[in-house]
Design a protein around this motif. Structure first.
Motif, PDB file in Angstrom:
ATOM      1  N   ALA A 140     -49.732   8.790  -0.814  1.00  0.00           N
ATOM      2  CA  ALA A 140     -48.780   9.890  -0.916  1.00  0.00           C
ATOM      3  C   ALA A 140     -47.387   9.331  -1.120  1.00  0.00           C
ATOM      4  CB  ALA A 140     -48.816  10.752   0.339  1.00  0.00           C
ATOM      5  N   ASP A 200     -43.449   8.807  -0.620  1.00  0.00           N
ATOM      6  CA  ASP A 200     -42.594   8.746   0.561  1.00  0.00           C
ATOM      7  C   ASP A 200     -41.430   9.721   0.411  1.00  0.00           C
ATOM      8  OD1 ASP A 200     -44.053   6.736   1.822  1.00  0.00           O
ATOM      9  OD2 ASP A 200     -42.949   5.160   0.765  1.00  0.00           O
ATOM     10  N   SER A 201     -41.005  10.286   1.536  1.00  0.00           N
ATOM     11  CA  SER A 201     -39.841  11.154   1.530  1.00  0.00           C
ATOM     12  C   SER A 201     -39.200  11.119   2.913  1.00  0.00           C
ATOM     13  CB  SER A 201     -40.237  12.586   1.182  1.00  0.00           C
ATOM     14  OG  SER A 201     -39.108  13.433   1.278  1.00  0.00           O
ATOM     15  N   CYS A 204     -38.792  16.581   5.337  1.00  0.00           N
ATOM     16  CA  CYS A 204     -40.054  17.273   5.580  1.00  0.00           C
ATOM     17  C   CYS A 204     -40.233  18.240   4.419  1.00  0.00           C
ATOM     18  CB  CYS A 204     -39.998  18.020   6.910  1.00  0.00           C
ATOM     19  SG  CYS A 204     -41.525  18.913   7.266  1.00  0.00           S
ATOM     20  N   GLU A 205     -41.049  17.822   3.447  1.00  0.00           N
ATOM     21  CA  GLU A 205     -41.230  18.598   2.223  1.00  0.00           C
ATOM     22  C   GLU A 205     -42.573  18.270   1.592  1.00  0.00           C
ATOM     23  OE1 GLU A 205     -38.242  17.399  -0.595  1.00  0.00           O
ATOM     24  OE2 GLU A 205     -38.827  15.314  -0.487  1.00  0.00           O
ATOM     25  N   VAL A 229     -45.056  16.667  -0.968  1.00  0.00           N
ATOM     26  CA  VAL A 229     -45.008  15.479  -1.828  1.00  0.00           C
ATOM     27  C   VAL A 229     -46.321  15.358  -2.590  1.00  0.00           C
ATOM     28  CG1 VAL A 229     -43.384  14.201  -0.379  1.00  0.00           C
ATOM     29  CG2 VAL A 229     -45.833  13.974   0.024  1.00  0.00           C
ATOM     30  N   ALA A 271     -49.675  13.623  -3.789  1.00  0.00           N
ATOM     31  CA  ALA A 271     -50.623  12.718  -3.147  1.00  0.00           C
ATOM     32  C   ALA A 271     -51.863  12.596  -4.016  1.00  0.00           C
ATOM     33  CB  ALA A 271     -50.997  13.245  -1.762  1.00  0.00           C
ATOM     34  N   SER A 307     -50.947  18.292  -3.425  1.00  0.00           N
ATOM     35  CA  SER A 307     -49.673  18.262  -2.706  1.00  0.00           C
ATOM     36  C   SER A 307     -49.954  18.333  -1.215  1.00  0.00           C
ATOM     37  CB  SER A 307     -48.803  19.459  -3.095  1.00  0.00           C
ATOM     38  OG  SER A 307     -48.438  19.367  -4.444  1.00  0.00           O
ATOM     39  N   SER A 321     -44.943  15.691   3.659  1.00  0.00           N
ATOM     40  CA  SER A 321     -44.603  14.285   3.848  1.00  0.00           C
ATOM     41  C   SER A 321     -44.862  13.860   5.285  1.00  0.00           C
ATOM     42  CB  SER A 321     -43.147  14.031   3.482  1.00  0.00           C
ATOM     43  OG  SER A 321     -42.305  14.700   4.406  1.00  0.00           O
ATOM     44  N   GLU A 322     -44.981  12.552   5.507  1.00  0.00           N
ATOM     45  CA  GLU A 322     -45.205  12.008   6.828  1.00  0.00           C
ATOM     46  C   GLU A 322     -44.052  12.344   7.767  1.00  0.00           C
ATOM     47  OE1 GLU A 322     -47.822  10.397   8.254  1.00  0.00           O
ATOM     48  OE2 GLU A 322     -48.909  10.884   6.422  1.00  0.00           O
ATOM     49  N   THR A 323     -42.857  12.565   7.220  1.00  0.00           N
ATOM     50  CA  THR A 323     -41.696  12.905   8.021  1.00  0.00           C
ATOM     51  C   THR A 323     -41.938  14.179   8.823  1.00  0.00           C
ATOM     52  OG1 THR A 323     -40.286  11.887   6.351  1.00  0.00           O
ATOM     53  CG2 THR A 323     -39.201  13.330   7.922  1.00  0.00           C
ATOM     54  N   CYS A 324     -42.717  15.104   8.293  1.00  0.00           N
ATOM     55  CA  CYS A 324     -42.992  16.372   8.976  1.00  0.00           C
ATOM     56  C   CYS A 324     -43.751  16.140  10.277  1.00  0.00           C
ATOM     57  CB  CYS A 324     -43.807  17.293   8.083  1.00  0.00           C
ATOM     58  SG  CYS A 324     -42.962  17.760   6.569  1.00  0.00           S
TER      59      CYS A 324
END
Length: 86
Positions: free
Chosen positions: A48, A50-51, A54-55, A57, A59, A76, A79-82
């Motif tokens: 996936a 990177d970002s 939180c959106e 992305v 994959a 889609s 992102s891991e940030t979420c």
């Protein structure tokens, strides 16, 4: 003379390693939709983008189906940030 032979052999080696295997079957690439039924027997890889946000992305997942045929699925996801802002 040694350098000329070495250069020629090196160039041949590079060209030979760049040659793709034509006997390998092409991977079936598809875009996922929610109504699609998947036959996933084994997941080979998941990648996936990177970002920092939180959106959604892009994959992709490479997998084998129950017949042993390799597929690549694009979809889609968040992102891991979420998952770290829980």
């Amino acid at each position: 003379m040694k350098y000329v032979i070495f250069a020629a052999l090196s160039m041949f080696s590079v060209m030979a390693s760049a040659n793709t295997d034509t006997s390998a079957q092409p991977v079936d690439v598809q875009q996922y939709s929610y109504n699609q039924k998947l036959d996933v027997a084994k997941v080979i890889s998941i990648d996936a983008a990177d970002s920092d946000l939180c959106e959604p992305v892009a994959a992709s997942m490479v997998y084998l189906d129950s017949q042993g045929v390799e597929h690549e699925l694009h979809y889609s996801r968040l992102s891991e940030t979420c998952s770290t802002h829980g």
